[in-house]
Design a protein around this motif. Sequence first.
Motif, PDB file in Angstrom:
ATOM      1  N   VAL A  38       0.932  -0.986   0.041  1.00 19.64           N
ATOM      2  CA  VAL A  38       0.118  -0.037  -0.041  1.00 19.64           C
ATOM      3  C   VAL A  38       0.802   1.231   0.175  1.00 19.64           C
ATOM      4  O   VAL A  38       0.777   2.287  -0.801  1.00 19.64           O
ATOM      5  CB  VAL A  38      -1.128   0.068   1.240  1.00 19.64           C
ATOM      6  N   ALA A  39       1.680   1.239   0.724  1.00 22.60           N
ATOM      7  CA  ALA A  39       2.787   2.347   0.747  1.00 22.60           C
ATOM      8  C   ALA A  39       3.477   2.760  -0.554  1.00 22.60           C
ATOM      9  O   ALA A  39       3.768   3.712  -1.102  1.00 22.60           O
ATOM     10  CB  ALA A  39       3.938   2.130   1.957  1.00 22.60           C
ATOM     11  N   ASP A  40       3.898   1.590  -0.907  1.00 25.03           N
ATOM     12  CA  ASP A  40       4.329   1.436  -2.630  1.00 25.03           C
ATOM     13  C   ASP A  40       3.322   2.237  -3.433  1.00 25.03           C
ATOM     14  O   ASP A  40       3.789   2.841  -4.417  1.00 25.03           O
ATOM     15  CB  ASP A  40       4.595   0.102  -2.949  1.00 25.03           C
ATOM     16  N   GLU A  55      10.482   7.311  -3.084  1.00 28.38           N
ATOM     17  CA  GLU A  55      11.573   7.304  -1.901  1.00 28.38           C
ATOM     18  C   GLU A  55      10.736   6.347  -0.779  1.00 28.38           C
ATOM     19  O   GLU A  55      11.507   5.644  -0.173  1.00 28.38           O
ATOM     20  CB  GLU A  55      12.058   8.721  -1.750  1.00 28.38           C
ATOM     21  N   VAL A  56       9.496   6.890  -0.595  1.00 34.26           N
ATOM     22  CA  VAL A  56       8.784   6.094   0.456  1.00 34.26           C
ATOM     23  C   VAL A  56       8.718   4.483   0.072  1.00 34.26           C
ATOM     24  O   VAL A  56       8.952   3.673   1.114  1.00 34.26           O
ATOM     25  CB  VAL A  56       7.544   6.749   0.597  1.00 34.26           C
ATOM     26  N   ALA A  57       8.558   4.313  -1.097  1.00 30.33           N
ATOM     27  CA  ALA A  57       8.252   2.870  -1.491  1.00 30.33           C
ATOM     28  C   ALA A  57       9.827   2.179  -1.296  1.00 30.33           C
ATOM     29  O   ALA A  57       9.391   0.956  -0.674  1.00 30.33           O
ATOM     30  CB  ALA A  57       7.674   2.723  -2.815  1.00 30.33           C
ATOM     31  N   SER A  58      10.659   2.876  -1.604  1.00 32.75           N
ATOM     32  CA  SER A  58      11.842   2.036  -1.533  1.00 32.75           C
ATOM     33  C   SER A  58      12.264   1.874   0.004  1.00 32.75           C
ATOM     34  O   SER A  58      12.724   0.846   0.324  1.00 32.75           O
ATOM     35  CB  SER A  58      13.061   3.031  -1.890  1.00 32.75           C
ATOM     36  N   VAL A  82      11.822   9.274   5.903  1.00 32.65           N
ATOM     37  CA  VAL A  82      11.355   9.304   4.495  1.00 32.65           C
ATOM     38  C   VAL A  82      10.023   9.657   4.226  1.00 32.65           C
ATOM     39  O   VAL A  82       9.515  10.704   3.758  1.00 32.65           O
ATOM     40  CB  VAL A  82      11.860   8.282   3.525  1.00 32.65           C
ATOM     41  N   ALA A  83       9.305   9.204   4.898  1.00 32.37           N
ATOM     42  CA  ALA A  83       7.587   9.442   4.980  1.00 32.37           C
ATOM     43  C   ALA A  83       7.454  10.706   5.569  1.00 32.37           C
ATOM     44  O   ALA A  83       6.636  11.563   4.897  1.00 32.37           O
ATOM     45  CB  ALA A  83       6.944   8.320   5.811  1.00 32.37           C
ATOM     46  N   ARG A  84       8.084  11.265   6.569  1.00 30.30           N
ATOM     47  CA  ARG A  84       7.801  12.668   7.060  1.00 30.30           C
ATOM     48  C   ARG A  84       8.207  13.676   6.034  1.00 30.30           C
ATOM     49  O   ARG A  84       7.332  14.536   5.790  1.00 30.30           O
ATOM     50  CB  ARG A  84       8.600  12.992   8.255  1.00 30.30           C
TER      51      ARG A  84
END
Length: 176
Positions: free
Chosen positions: A108-110, A116-119, A166-168
């Motif tokens: 789901v994040a991907d 960058e977040v997916a990685s 990275v998410a932030r």
Amino acid sequence: MGDSTLWVAALTAATAVLASWVTSRGTARAARIQADAAAATVQADGLRAARRSAYVDLIEQAQRMGDLYWKVTDAHEIGDPDERLATLRDLRIRLRGEYAVLRQRVWVADLEGPPEVASAADLLRRSTSANYRALDAMIAGEEDAGRRFNDCYAPFWESVVHFVGVARTALHATRI
């Protein structure tokens, strides 16, 4: 004099009609721009909310796995070998279930992105492999497996912290 009054009145009326037409076109254009801006804001807010939810879910799941890792460490200290083995096997089953949820949340994040977040999410997922192999070694009775398991915790947690950072950054970026 009557004729010039008529011409002035006609010119004034024509000017008023032209001014009204120009004003209405400007007002319509401004309203369209405002509506487009509002729609873009709503879309960006929706995307940000979806991403935030996906990221929070993944972080919470990683925390659940981390809690189970601590339980594995505690179980390894159980003195009775049969009880220790039974507890470790139970924890392995629980970790498999939690990993399945983690994997789904990584997807789901991907999907929500950005890359960058997916990685970082995939790095977090892959960081669980060493823990699982060490847990299998503990169950198999390998002598240094407990130490290897404990050594795996720091890289796992570093991947969680990296994902959070990275998410932030992605959530607080000016353009989503």
